[in-house]
Design a protein around this motif. Structure first.
Motif, PDB file in Angstrom:
ATOM      1  N   UNK A  58       0.594  -1.317  -0.335  1.00  0.00           N
ATOM      2  CA  UNK A  58      -0.838  -0.219   0.191  1.00  0.00           C
ATOM      3  C   UNK A  58       0.551   1.459   0.159  1.00  0.00           C
ATOM      4  N   UNK A  59       2.139   1.138   0.410  1.00  0.00           N
ATOM      5  CA  UNK A  59       3.251   2.180   1.010  1.00  0.00           C
ATOM      6  C   UNK A  59       3.209   2.402  -0.262  1.00  0.00           C
ATOM      7  N   UNK A  60       4.073   1.387  -0.888  1.00  0.00           N
ATOM      8  CA  UNK A  60       4.392   1.632  -2.671  1.00  0.00           C
ATOM      9  C   UNK A  60       4.146   2.067  -3.380  1.00  0.00           C
ATOM     10  N   UNK A  61       2.539   1.821  -3.301  1.00  0.00           N
ATOM     11  CA  UNK A  61       1.405   2.283  -4.262  1.00  0.00           C
ATOM     12  C   UNK A  61       1.357   3.877  -4.343  1.00  0.00           C
ATOM     13  N   UNK A  62       1.165   4.859  -3.344  1.00  0.00           N
ATOM     14  CA  UNK A  62       1.033   5.863  -2.709  1.00  0.00           C
ATOM     15  C   UNK A  62       2.283   6.310  -3.184  1.00  0.00           C
ATOM     16  N   UNK A  63       3.570   5.933  -2.439  1.00  0.00           N
ATOM     17  CA  UNK A  63       4.649   6.711  -3.201  1.00  0.00           C
ATOM     18  C   UNK A  63       4.676   6.726  -4.428  1.00  0.00           C
ATOM     19  N   UNK A  64       4.567   5.467  -4.934  1.00  0.00           N
ATOM     20  CA  UNK A  64       4.752   5.509  -6.826  1.00  0.00           C
ATOM     21  C   UNK A  64       3.807   6.869  -7.788  1.00  0.00           C
ATOM     22  N   UNK A  65       2.666   6.861  -6.808  1.00  0.00           N
ATOM     23  CA  UNK A  65       1.837   7.809  -7.474  1.00  0.00           C
ATOM     24  C   UNK A  65       2.319   9.490  -7.226  1.00  0.00           C
ATOM     25  N   UNK A  66       3.234   9.371  -6.395  1.00  0.00           N
ATOM     26  CA  UNK A  66       3.804  11.291  -5.838  1.00  0.00           C
ATOM     27  C   UNK A  66       4.764  11.117  -6.942  1.00  0.00           C
ATOM     28  N   UNK A  67       5.226   9.465  -7.701  1.00  0.00           N
ATOM     29  CA  UNK A  67       6.813   9.870  -7.818  1.00  0.00           C
ATOM     30  C   UNK A  67       7.467   9.480  -7.651  1.00  0.00           C
ATOM     31  N   UNK A  68       7.456   9.017  -5.985  1.00  0.00           N
ATOM     32  CA  UNK A  68       8.819   8.427  -5.578  1.00  0.00           C
ATOM     33  C   UNK A  68       8.281   6.617  -5.524  1.00  0.00           C
ATOM     34  N   UNK A  69       9.540   6.392  -4.851  1.00  0.00           N
ATOM     35  CA  UNK A  69       9.410   4.836  -4.582  1.00  0.00           C
ATOM     36  C   UNK A  69      10.057   4.478  -2.871  1.00  0.00           C
ATOM     37  N   UNK A  70       9.738   3.611  -2.410  1.00  0.00           N
ATOM     38  CA  UNK A  70      10.145   2.313  -1.588  1.00  0.00           C
ATOM     39  C   UNK A  70      12.179   2.616  -1.171  1.00  0.00           C
ATOM     40  N   UNK A  71      12.665   2.657  -2.293  1.00  0.00           N
ATOM     41  CA  UNK A  71      13.797   2.816  -2.658  1.00  0.00           C
ATOM     42  C   UNK A  71      14.393   4.435  -2.115  1.00  0.00           C
ATOM     43  N   UNK A  72      13.352   5.437  -2.265  1.00  0.00           N
ATOM     44  CA  UNK A  72      13.320   6.943  -1.731  1.00  0.00           C
ATOM     45  C   UNK A  72      12.944   7.375  -0.482  1.00  0.00           C
ATOM     46  N   UNK A  73      12.568   5.996   0.163  1.00  0.00           N
ATOM     47  CA  UNK A  73      12.085   6.367   1.895  1.00  0.00           C
ATOM     48  C   UNK A  73      13.166   7.141   2.658  1.00  0.00           C
ATOM     49  N   UNK A  74      13.210   8.079   3.512  1.00  0.00           N
ATOM     50  CA  UNK A  74      14.220   8.523   4.271  1.00  0.00           C
ATOM     51  C   UNK A  74      13.785   7.915   5.899  1.00  0.00           C
ATOM     52  N   UNK A  75      12.779   8.098   6.110  1.00  0.00           N
ATOM     53  CA  UNK A  75      12.335   8.330   7.930  1.00  0.00           C
ATOM     54  C   UNK A  75      10.687   7.090   7.514  1.00  0.00           C
ATOM     55  N   UNK A  76      10.693   5.820   8.676  1.00  0.00           N
ATOM     56  CA  UNK A  76       9.590   5.308   9.035  1.00  0.00           C
ATOM     57  C   UNK A  76       9.891   4.715  10.031  1.00  0.00           C
ATOM     58  N   UNK A  77       7.775   4.912  10.472  1.00  0.00           N
ATOM     59  CA  UNK A  77       7.522   5.270  11.337  1.00  0.00           C
ATOM     60  C   UNK A  77       6.112   3.100  11.194  1.00  0.00           C
ATOM     61  N   UNK A  78       7.049   2.641  12.276  1.00  0.00           N
ATOM     62  CA  UNK A  78       6.289   1.196  12.542  1.00  0.00           C
ATOM     63  C   UNK A  78       5.158   1.301  14.158  1.00  0.00           C
ATOM     64  N   UNK A  79       4.046   1.164  13.247  1.00  0.00           N
ATOM     65  CA  UNK A  79       3.277   0.628  14.941  1.00  0.00           C
ATOM     66  C   UNK A  79       3.014  -0.590  15.221  1.00  0.00           C
ATOM     67  N   UNK A  80       3.829  -1.534  15.869  1.00  0.00           N
ATOM     68  CA  UNK A  80       3.152  -2.110  16.341  1.00  0.00           C
ATOM     69  C   UNK A  80       1.858  -2.597  17.071  1.00  0.00           C
ATOM     70  N   UNK A  81       0.574  -2.821  17.371  1.00  0.00           N
ATOM     71  CA  UNK A  81       0.116  -3.849  18.167  1.00  0.00           C
ATOM     72  C   UNK A  81       1.146  -4.755  19.620  1.00  0.00           C
ATOM     73  N   UNK A  82       1.669  -5.348  19.129  1.00  0.00           N
ATOM     74  CA  UNK A  82       2.609  -6.477  20.108  1.00  0.00           C
ATOM     75  C   UNK A  82       3.807  -6.208  19.303  1.00  0.00           C
ATOM     76  N   UNK A  83       4.498  -6.425  20.332  1.00  0.00           N
ATOM     77  CA  UNK A  83       6.034  -6.158  20.010  1.00  0.00           C
ATOM     78  C   UNK A  83       6.080  -7.585  20.122  1.00  0.00           C
TER      79      UNK A  83
END
Length: 129
Positions: A58-83
């Motif tokens: 899903x993130x890949x699709x949003x980034x590609x629609x913006x002219x970007x890609x997962x390879x251009x990600x500089x920061x990610x935040x992950x929220x887990x329900x269970x560590x």
């Protein structure tokens, strides 16, 4: 600096008053994405691995629609329900981002008490265009 909202059918439609992503200058900020099927809007079957893979698609699709890609990600935040799901999520995450320390984005991972639709994981990113 110009600002534009990003919309794509390749990711689930927003379930509230927010954009799937926003492009400002040469940066893209995504809304948090989870393991929802973009066609049905339902949580994908399976557990943390399946939800993490769908989240990243899903993130890949949003980034590609913006002219970007997962390879251009500089920061990610992950929220887990269970560590306790960290290792399984991390394995799927690595399959998308690799393990090369020179190209990996910065990342924060936190455990949260609950996510929308009782998801197991939600991830948002900031990427260059």
């Amino acid at each position: 600096m110009s600002r534009s909202n990003i919309t794509t059918d390749g990711a689930p439609a927003a379930i509230g008053p927010y954009a799937q992503g926003v492009r400002v200058g040469n940066l893209v900020f995504t809304a948090g994405q989870g393991g929802l099927d973009p066609v049905t809007g339902q949580v994908v079957s399976g557990g943390i691995k399946e939800q993490t893979a769908r989240t990243l698609e899903n993130l890949k699709a949003v980034l590609e629609a913006a002219g970007s890609s997962l390879g251009q990600v500089v920061k990610a935040t992950v929220f887990l329900k269970d560590m306790n799901d960290f290792a399984a999520m991390n394995a799927v995450y690595a399959s998308y981002f690799g393990t090369d320390s020179d190209t990996l984005p910065a990342r924060t991972t936190v455990e949260v008490s609950r996510l929308p639709r009782n998801l197991l994981v939600e991830i948002d990113v900031v990427a260059e265009v």
